[in-house]
Design an enzyme around this catalytic site. Structure first.
Site, PDB file in Angstrom:
ATOM      1  N   HIS A   1       0.857  -1.189   0.000  1.00  0.00           N
ATOM      2  CA  HIS A   1       0.000   0.000   0.000  1.00  0.00           C
ATOM      3  C   HIS A   1       0.887   1.232   0.000  1.00  0.00           C
ATOM      4  CE1 HIS A   1      -3.325   2.698   0.910  1.00  0.00           C
ATOM      5  NE2 HIS A   1      -2.500   3.298   1.753  1.00  0.00           N
TER       6      HIS A   1
ATOM      7  N   ASP B   1     -15.676   2.939   7.144  1.00  0.00           N
ATOM      8  CA  ASP B   1     -14.644   3.900   6.713  1.00  0.00           C
ATOM      9  C   ASP B   1     -15.203   4.872   5.691  1.00  0.00           C
ATOM     10  OD1 ASP B   1     -11.817   4.860   6.559  1.00  0.00           O
ATOM     11  OD2 ASP B   1     -12.092   4.281   4.472  1.00  0.00           O
TER      12      ASP B   1
ATOM     13  N   ARG C   1     -14.806  13.073   7.759  1.00  0.00           N
ATOM     14  CA  ARG C   1     -13.488  13.651   8.096  1.00  0.00           C
ATOM     15  C   ARG C   1     -13.074  14.653   7.023  1.00  0.00           C
ATOM     16  NH1 ARG C   1      -9.650   8.877   8.139  1.00  0.00           N
ATOM     17  NH2 ARG C   1      -8.055  10.452   8.422  1.00  0.00           N
TER      18      ARG C   1
ATOM     19  N   SER D   1      -8.121   3.826   9.238  1.00  0.00           N
ATOM     20  CA  SER D   1      -8.747   3.843   7.915  1.00  0.00           C
ATOM     21  C   SER D   1      -7.972   2.970   6.928  1.00  0.00           C
ATOM     22  CB  SER D   1      -8.812   5.303   7.433  1.00  0.00           C
ATOM     23  OG  SER D   1      -9.095   5.388   6.073  1.00  0.00           O
TER      24      SER D   1
ATOM     25  N   LYS E   1      -8.906  -1.382   5.908  1.00  0.00           N
ATOM     26  CA  LYS E   1      -9.178  -1.754   4.513  1.00  0.00           C
ATOM     27  C   LYS E   1      -8.160  -2.787   4.012  1.00  0.00           C
ATOM     28  CE  LYS E   1      -9.414   2.609   3.462  1.00  0.00           C
ATOM     29  NZ  LYS E   1      -9.481   3.942   2.892  1.00  0.00           N
TER      30      LYS E   1
HETATM   31  N1  URA Z   1      -6.045   7.263   2.960  1.00  0.00           N
HETATM   32  C1  URA Z   1      -6.998   6.525   3.557  1.00  0.00           C
HETATM   33  O1  URA Z   1      -7.435   5.505   3.038  1.00  0.00           O
HETATM   34  N2  URA Z   1      -7.466   6.954   4.741  1.00  0.00           N
HETATM   35  C2  URA Z   1      -7.018   8.057   5.361  1.00  0.00           C
HETATM   36  O2  URA Z   1      -7.480   8.373   6.428  1.00  0.00           O
HETATM   37  C3  URA Z   1      -6.017   8.834   4.715  1.00  0.00           C
HETATM   38  C4  URA Z   1      -5.541   8.398   3.507  1.00  0.00           C
END
Ligand code: URA
Length: 438
Positions: free
Chosen positions: A82, A161, A168, A183, A187
């Site tokens: 990631h 999320d 957010r 977050s 995922k």
């Molecule tokens: N990318 C994400 O998936 N979540 C965040 O909070 C910030 C960047």
């Protein structure tokens, strides 16, 4: 547990218990918490922070708000990479086929570009026919067939999320390390991983521009990953210039196919180097290689033998794309685009590049999104002709803009020009692609 009590507790600096955090995430998922209550608690979390146990409890509750993949029927380690996002950041397109060619299954769930940063899904969609909207069953089938699959987030994966992130975004609470960790990691862990390598970027084109902030984020991500028994490592990498040669969706896929074909252009070298490093670390975490040297050797061998390119071809076919681009990557490029050279105003050395300005310029002519629901033009892009520390003569090209109209060129030319600083003295600071392994 009523929302007001939890908001008050966090507002006053208290530590939330795992069951309180679960109640909050349950309230988000079943719509019993109002948006203003969610936003109020998130703001209290943003201001007062979360300790490691709260950060992990939030990650766990968010992960459990949706489906978690189980790939135990595949007789292979499961790993992913990631990136926190950057400009010209295209390593996923190389890493997934390389790692799959080494016997590791890669269930890659990716995002779209927003603002100055690009997204893997948009890049993939520049391949004619390529389908990123797979069902859960199709995703599994593609992985089983060719070792990796790439698709977008679905409504079933970490639904909490989606809602919390949107709030957010609207309430200026994105830039909080524990909220970012929960977050991202919820995922990624929904992919059912054994191992995860994170590419945390720092510099002018990064989400976390300051190196100290990026390092803190990397450490927090690694702590949470390992706490959930996912072998996790992070690389802190430099985003003070675009990665590799091209910025722009079709151009970035073109660059990757060329690299898979074994053709390395000087300006693409950083794309290859970073991809090899990240892939090699995935192999080590999965127990497929022991040392970084032997791991890189294995990665190089699947590149040189063409096995990685064949994996990419199999994947494109399995996801309905036109795999002829694997033999003729130039099919990806639109030949009718205007080519406009960005020229150096003076002779000297490239001392600074504002990568975010280059990303924003490409977004402004349609290559990226300003809003989540914007449609994009995958054809337009930018080629970096000069990189940090290189010598340049007056009027020599710094880069080439590929756009559709003169109006587009006029809109971004000054921005692109200003993204480069040329100094008479050779800069002392060396560009350091990989700053630290965490
Ligand atoms: N990318 C994400 O998936 N979540 C965040 O909070 C910030 C960047």
């Amino acid at each position: 547990m009523n929302p007001q009590d939890l908001i008050r507790k966090k507002r006053d600096g208290g530590k939330l218990l795992p069951e309180e955090i679960s109640a909050f995430v349950r309230g988000v998922s079943n719509n019993t918490w109002a948006d203003y209550q969610i936003s109020a608690l998130v703001m209290a979390m943003f201001i007062n922070g979360l300790n490691l146990s709260e950060q992990n409890a939030l990650t766990k509750a968010m992960l459990n708000s949706g489906e978690v993949f189980n790939f135990s029927e595949l007789d292979a380690p499961i790993a992913d990479k990631h990136s926190t996002g950057g400009v010209g950041d295209k390593t996923s397109l190389l890493i997934a086929p390389i790692v799959a060619a080494c016997g590791i299954a890669v269930p890659m769930i990716s995002g779209r570009g927003l603002g100055h940063t690009g997204g893997t899904l948009d890049k993939l969609e520049s391949i004619p026919g390529y389908n990123v909207n797979l069902s859960k069953e199709e995703f599994k089938k593609v992985i089983k067939k060719c070792g990796f699959a790439m698709m977008g987030q679905t409504a079933e994966i970490v639904p909490a999320d989606k809602k919390i992130y949107a709030l957010r975004d609207a309430t200026a609470t994105i830039e909080s390390i524990p909220l970012i960790v929960a977050s991202i990691m919820s995922k990624k862990m929904a992919e059912g991983l054994d191992a995860l390598v994170l590419d945390v970027k720092t510099g002018t084109g990064a989400f976390m521009q300051r190196e100290s902030d990026a390092r803190k984020l990397a450490k927090a991500l690694v702590k949470t990953g390992n706490a959930f028994d996912v072998k996790t490592e992070a690389l802190l990498t430099d985003m003070n210039q675009p990665l590799g040669k091209y910025v722009g969706n079709a151009f970035e896929v073109f660059e990757c196919v060329k690299l898979l074909q074994g053709e390395t252009d000087k300006q693409s070298q950083s794309t290859l180097d970073l991809s090899i490093e990240l892939a090699a670390r995935m192999l080590i975490l999965c127990g497929v290689a022991k040392t970084i040297q032997s791991s890189k050797f294995k990665v190089q061998s699947v590149l040189e033998s063409g096995e990685a390119l064949e994996k990419f071809r199999e994947n494109i076919e399995a996801q309905d794309g036109d795999s002829r681009i694997c033999d003729k990557p130039e099919l990806l490029l639109n030949k009718s685009l205007l080519e406009v050279k960005i020229k150096s105003p003076e002779s000297g050395y490239i001392s600074e590049i504002d990568a975010s300005e280059i990303g924003k310029a490409i977004s402004a002519i349609g290559g990226g999104r300003l809003k989540v629901d914007d449609k994009i033009d995958t054809a337009v892009g930018f080629a970096c002709e000069k990189k940090l520390g290189e010598k340049v003569k007056e009027h020599e090209p710094l880069g080439t803009l590929f756009c559709r109209t003169e109006t587009q060129a006029a809109k971004v030319l000054a921005k692109l020009q200003m993204a480069y600083k040329v100094s008479v003295e050779k800069p002392v600071r060396k560009f350091e692609l990989i700053k630290e392994v965490i």
